[in-house]
Write an enzyme that holds these catalytic residues in place. Structure first.
Site, PDB file in Angstrom:
ATOM      1  N   SER A  83      28.789  94.276  59.746  1.00 51.20           N
ATOM      2  CA  SER A  83      28.919  95.006  58.488  1.00 51.20           C
ATOM      3  C   SER A  83      30.235  95.774  58.387  1.00 51.20           C
ATOM      4  O   SER A  83      31.292  95.180  58.313  1.00 51.20           O
ATOM      5  CB  SER A  83      27.709  95.931  58.342  1.00 51.20           C
ATOM      6  OG  SER A  83      27.714  96.558  57.110  1.00 51.20           O
TER       7      SER A  83
ATOM      8  N   ASP B  21      32.664  96.315  51.840  1.00 46.55           N
ATOM      9  CA  ASP B  21      32.717  96.451  53.290  1.00 46.55           C
ATOM     10  C   ASP B  21      32.847  95.031  53.879  1.00 46.55           C
ATOM     11  O   ASP B  21      33.035  94.068  53.129  1.00 46.55           O
ATOM     12  CB  ASP B  21      31.490  97.214  53.834  1.00 46.55           C
ATOM     13  CG  ASP B  21      30.210  96.404  53.733  1.00 46.55           C
ATOM     14  OD1 ASP B  21      30.112  95.568  52.812  1.00 46.55           O
ATOM     15  OD2 ASP B  21      29.303  96.599  54.561  1.00 46.55           O
TER      16      ASP B  21
ATOM     17  N   ASP C 178      30.844  92.766  55.088  1.00 46.65           N
ATOM     18  CA  ASP C 178      29.913  91.684  54.776  1.00 46.65           C
ATOM     19  C   ASP C 178      29.421  91.725  53.335  1.00 46.65           C
ATOM     20  O   ASP C 178      28.484  91.020  52.967  1.00 46.65           O
ATOM     21  CB  ASP C 178      28.732  91.662  55.760  1.00 46.65           C
ATOM     22  CG  ASP C 178      27.865  92.906  55.660  1.00 46.65           C
ATOM     23  OD1 ASP C 178      28.345  93.942  55.157  1.00 46.65           O
ATOM     24  OD2 ASP C 178      26.699  92.853  56.089  1.00 46.65           O
TER      25      ASP C 178
ATOM     26  N   ASP D 175      27.737  93.621  51.402  1.00 43.72           N
ATOM     27  CA  ASP D 175      26.487  94.138  50.833  1.00 43.72           C
ATOM     28  C   ASP D 175      26.742  95.489  50.149  1.00 43.72           C
ATOM     29  O   ASP D 175      25.873  96.007  49.462  1.00 43.72           O
ATOM     30  CB  ASP D 175      25.367  94.236  51.881  1.00 43.72           C
ATOM     31  CG  ASP D 175      25.706  95.122  53.054  1.00 43.72           C
ATOM     32  OD1 ASP D 175      26.884  95.487  53.213  1.00 43.72           O
ATOM     33  OD2 ASP D 175      24.787  95.452  53.825  1.00 43.72           O
TER      34      ASP D 175
HETATM   35 MG    MG Z   1      27.545  95.894  55.131  1.00 47.03          MG
END
Ligand code: MG
Length: 456
Positions: free
Chosen positions: A97, A238, A240, A242
């Protein structure tokens, strides 16, 4: 028994806490937990170690007998969504992440595409540590198929969810953090007519542009670029994707709970539901906007898996979200999705007015944060003392879902033990800065006194 899982999956420094050996054994344990003949979707972010760890994980899963489909580099919300929409039995994402480049992690997903429930994690851990390696016979070793084209199904679903709009005339800086969002967000926005000024747009796991955490500190350069490029506004993922953070046209960082408030107004007006589910640490502005649009806030403990659990429990959830820019759209999927947020904000600006105008509808609060050092073993007693002090305080409401949160007429204070540091956090908001500082500092003084007395 040893422990593998943290708040959401396994996370650590590559080569130290997290090795390809651990990934393979985890794959084997997860495959065994799944009964050995499950279909599992895997994907991962752009980190230098992701392919190696994913290959090892897949090797374990197939050795246990599972058939694996590998979507390749993909945002975490894409893998989560696809597990459910494509009918997989389980999933796994290799990603750390927002952590620095030397980290990586493995999130295991159930058939609903959400993180495994705690009991299931315990069981996978038990198999990992106690059962040893239980492989499938030669004729039932699983297969691995590569299916990067599945990402298009996710992209199409996001587009359908947000609905078409004409982005022509909008100029938006998109900072993909050299992460998995780089493959999706700039392209989607361009297709909708938005003029995208791409920053950190090539996938690169060394994260040469900036650290993947979209904090105000890490986005300084991007904020300058938004201002200098004459863009309408900017947005930053960020690692990844999400999460999504907004930057105003004049280069101001927008805290994630303010974008949550903005999107909450949309969700409630669209009739998505009545409840906005968010941790007790979120800004008061979320509650005000929610109530103004006929909704209510459901306060939860801090942490994404808990927000997801509360959404599942809520009777009419419209949205979930955190102050870090992670927003969950329950009628799309129970995962944080920075890509939907990116499209939605562009749609709202294209149809309703500038980001500044939209944010002007969100009440502004001043946040003041501080903390008191406190050894972990003292924390429970300190919190008991804090609770007993609260009874004498004149407040509108007190909630003790996670720490102690006191609601005043024009703001709040939260006293909450840190989950990771020997620290009691004391922070809060008020309409004006002086009140916020005064109130929070007063509570800090009280907590300091309690800690001193208990240590005395
Ligand atoms: Mg993330």
């Amino acid at each position: 028994m040893g422990r593998l899982f943290g708040t959401f999956g396994v996370r650590g420094v590559v080569g130290e806490d997290l090795t390809e050996d651990l990934a393979r054994r985890l794959g084997l344990a997860f495959g065994t937990y799944l009964g050995g003949d499950a279909e599992v979707l895997v994907g991962g972010d752009t980190r230098t170690s992701t392919d190696t760890l994913k290959d090892a994980l897949v090797s374990g899963l197939t050795a246990a007998g599972c058939d694996v489909v590998d979507v390749g580099v993909a945002p975490t919300p894409a893998v989560q969504y696809l597990v459910e929409s494509e009918g997989f039995d389980a999933g796994a994402v290799v990603t750390a992440s927002h952590n620095p480049p030397e980290f990586n992690g493995i999130k295991l997903l159930g058939s609903d595409g959400c993180g495994l429930p705690k009991e299931a994690e315990r069981e996978v851990e038990r198999i990992y540590f106690e059962e040893g390696e239980d492989r499938a016979e030669w004729e039932s070793v699983g297969t691995r198929t590569r299916a990067p084209e599945l990402l298009n199904d996710f992209v199409g679903a996001v587009r359908d969810y947000v609905g078409d709009f004409d982005g022509e005339g909008l100029r938006v800086v998109v900072d993909a953090a050299n992460g998995a969002g780089a493959l999706v967000t700039p392209r989607l926005l361009s297709e909708l007519g938005v003029e995208v000024v791409s920053v950190n747009a090539h996938p690169d796991g060394r994260f040469p542009g900036r650290e993947p955490e979209p904090s105000e500190e890490n986005l300084k350069e991007t904020m300058r670029m938004v201002r200098a490029s004459g863009a309408d506004f900017g947005m930053a993922h960020d690692g990844d994707a999400d999460r999504l953070i907004l930057i105003t046209g004049d280069g101001r960082f927008v805290p994630g709970d303010y974008s949550l408030a903005l999107i909450s107004a949309w969700a409630l007006d669209e009739g998505k539901g009545r409840q906005i589910v968010t941790p007790v640490s979120s800004s008061m502005c979320v509650q005000e906007v929610a109530e103004e649009h006929g909704g209510e806030v459901v306060w939860t403990k801090v942490g994404e898996p808990i927000v997801v659990e509360e959404i599942k429990r809520a009777d009419d959830p419209a949205l979930g979200g955190e102050e870090n820019g992670g927003i969950i759209y329950p009628d799309f999927h129970l995962s944080r999705n920075g890509i939907i947020t990116a499209l939605l904000v562009c749609k709202l600006v294209a149809e309703e007015g500038s980001l500044d105008d939209l944010l002007a509808e969100v009440p502004q609060y001043h946040l003041h944060k501080t903390g008191v050092e406190c050894p972990d073993d003292l924390k429970p007693r300190v919190m008991e003392e804090v609770e007993s002090l609260v009874e004498e305080e004149e407040v509108e409401e007190v909630i003790t879902i996670d720490g102690v949160k006191l609601f005043y007429e024009d703001g709040w204070v939260l006293v909450r033990p840190s989950g990771t540091e020997p620290l009691i956090r004391v922070f809060g908001e008020a309409r004006d800065e002086d009140t916020a500082v005064k109130r929070v500092e007063e509570w800090k003084r009280r907590v300091e006194e309690i800690v001193r007395e208990l240590q005395g």
